[in-house]
Each structure stands twice: as C-alpha cells, then as structure tokens.
Scaffold this motif. Structure first.
Motif, short mmCIF file in Angstrom:
data_model
loop_
_atom_site.label_atom_id
_atom_site.label_comp_id
_atom_site.label_asym_id
_atom_site.label_seq_id
_atom_site.Cartn_x
_atom_site.Cartn_y
_atom_site.Cartn_z
N ALA A 1 7.33 -4.05 -12.43
CA ALA A 1 7.17 -5.84 -13.14
C ALA A 1 8.84 -5.64 -13.74
O ALA A 1 8.89 -7.11 -13.77
CB ALA A 1 6.44 -5.34 -14.48
N ILE A 2 9.75 -4.63 -14.19
CA ILE A 2 10.56 -5.06 -15.25
C ILE A 2 11.68 -5.21 -13.67
O ILE A 2 12.63 -6.25 -14.24
CB ILE A 2 11.04 -3.07 -15.78
CG1 ILE A 2 10.00 -3.22 -17.26
CG2 ILE A 2 12.70 -3.64 -16.20
CD1 ILE A 2 10.43 -2.02 -17.61
N ALA A 3 11.01 -4.45 -12.78
CA ALA A 3 12.64 -4.92 -11.29
C ALA A 3 11.93 -5.92 -10.67
O ALA A 3 12.72 -6.77 -9.46
CB ALA A 3 12.18 -3.87 -10.30
N ASN B 1 1.10 -0.97 -0.19
CA ASN B 1 0.43 -0.36 0.25
C ASN B 1 0.86 0.82 0.56
O ASN B 1 1.81 1.25 0.74
CB ASN B 1 -1.13 -0.28 1.23
CG ASN B 1 -1.81 0.94 1.41
OD1 ASN B 1 -2.30 1.79 0.37
ND2 ASN B 1 -2.46 1.37 2.62
N VAL B 2 0.51 1.91 -1.22
CA VAL B 2 1.60 3.88 -1.04
C VAL B 2 0.47 5.05 -0.89
O VAL B 2 -0.79 4.13 -1.95
CB VAL B 2 2.60 3.12 -2.52
CG1 VAL B 2 3.36 5.16 -2.64
CG2 VAL B 2 3.52 2.28 -2.07
N SER B 3 0.73 5.27 -0.41
CA SER B 3 -0.35 6.43 -0.25
C SER B 3 -0.05 7.79 -0.23
O SER B 3 1.50 7.81 -0.37
CB SER B 3 -1.20 6.12 0.85
OG SER B 3 -0.07 6.62 1.95
N MET C 1 4.82 3.40 -12.54
CA MET C 1 5.88 2.36 -11.81
C MET C 1 4.98 1.23 -11.32
O MET C 1 6.32 0.31 -11.00
CB MET C 1 5.20 3.19 -9.71
CG MET C 1 6.00 4.52 -9.80
SD MET C 1 5.65 4.93 -7.81
CE MET C 1 3.79 5.97 -8.23
N ALA C 2 3.83 0.31 -11.75
CA ALA C 2 3.01 -0.81 -12.18
C ALA C 2 4.55 -0.84 -12.83
O ALA C 2 4.71 -2.22 -12.83
CB ALA C 2 1.89 -0.90 -11.94
N ASN C 3 4.05 -0.52 -13.89
CA ASN C 3 5.24 -0.99 -15.58
C ASN C 3 7.44 -1.17 -14.90
O ASN C 3 7.25 -2.46 -15.03
CB ASN C 3 5.12 -0.44 -16.31
CG ASN C 3 4.31 -0.18 -16.71
OD1 ASN C 3 3.13 -1.46 -16.95
ND2 ASN C 3 3.25 0.66 -17.74
N VAL D 1 8.55 3.08 -5.99
CA VAL D 1 8.31 4.24 -5.64
C VAL D 1 9.10 5.63 -5.47
O VAL D 1 8.73 6.31 -5.45
CB VAL D 1 7.18 3.49 -4.24
CG1 VAL D 1 6.54 5.15 -3.99
CG2 VAL D 1 6.53 2.87 -4.87
N TRP D 2 10.26 4.68 -4.78
CA TRP D 2 11.18 6.14 -4.26
C TRP D 2 11.75 6.39 -5.51
O TRP D 2 12.29 7.47 -5.39
CB TRP D 2 12.77 5.73 -3.68
CG TRP D 2 13.02 6.23 -3.09
CD1 TRP D 2 14.56 7.53 -3.49
CD2 TRP D 2 13.03 7.29 -2.42
NE1 TRP D 2 15.41 8.03 -2.69
CE2 TRP D 2 14.52 8.28 -2.16
CE3 TRP D 2 11.86 7.42 -1.46
CZ2 TRP D 2 14.32 9.13 -0.95
CZ3 TRP D 2 12.45 9.17 -0.18
CH2 TRP D 2 13.39 9.30 -0.33
N ASN D 3 12.42 6.41 -6.76
CA ASN D 3 12.59 6.53 -7.46
C ASN D 3 11.90 7.74 -8.90
O ASN D 3 11.96 8.44 -9.74
CB ASN D 3 13.60 5.67 -9.31
CG ASN D 3 14.15 4.87 -8.40
OD1 ASN D 3 14.78 5.20 -7.68
ND2 ASN D 3 14.71 3.93 -8.69
#
Length: 117
Positions: free
Chosen positions: A44-46, A6-8, A39-41, A97-99
C-alpha cells in the motif's frame, strides 16, 4: 474477493506433511499471517497514488486460505496494469514480496529449528 495477484510458497505442503507437531504449524501460520499483513501494508505504501483507492485496497484484503497459507491483493480492475505498466511505480507488489522473502524464510527456519531443541 477476486485478486489480480497470486503469491504462493512452494514446498509448503511437503513441509506441513512432515511435521507431526501441530503446535509448530500454528507458529508457522502466525508468522505467515504476520508477513502477509506486513507485505500488504508495504505494498500500500509503495503503490501508485492518484485517488488512494489502489493503495487502500491491499491492507484489508488479507485472508487466510488454509493452514499456513495467507493471501492479499487488490480487486481493482486496473491493479495488474499499474503493477506492470506504471512509469515510476512498476513492480510495487513484486518488490514488496521480494524484500520480505528472506526475512520470512529466516523466521520459518528459526521456528523449525526450535522444534529440534
């Protein structure tokens, strides 16, 4: 869909309450959707890959929760374990998320600055 992460965005409700101009809320919502999908994409890559199931679970999970509130994650039971315990890919969600944190903030600041013109 049940998610492991969960990210808010804190303070969002206060900002939305202070904005009388509903068009800007739509612009912020579009920017938030863009970054959630981005971020979802990138997650997935990471993500660690054995079968590809974990990586493939992130991009289609993007959902709108409310105005300017979008979420993504994985419904796989081992997703959290991979995030926190994988030997070489630990933190793949948090890093993504941080990036994107500062670019997202800068986009929102720019949009808010446009209403002052």
């Amino acid at each position: 869909m049940s998610r492991s992460f969960n990210v808010s965005v804190s303070g969002l409700s206060d900002v939305l309450k202070s904005l009388d101009a509903t068009p800007i809320v739509g612009e912020i919502d579009k920017a938030t959707e863009y970054y959630a999908r981005k971020m979802a994409n990138e997650t997935a890559i990471a993500a660690p890959r054995k079968t590809g199931a974990l990586a493939n679970s992130f991009p289609p999970s993007v959902e709108k929760q409310a105005d300017c509130a979008w979420s993504y994650g994985s419904d796989l039971p081992y997703a959290t374990r991979q995030e926190y315990e994988h030997e070489s890919k630990k933190g793949f969600v948090r890093k993504t998320v941080w990036n994107n944190r500062d670019p997202y903030r800068n986009t929102i600041k720019k949009k808010l600055g446009e209403i002052g013109r």
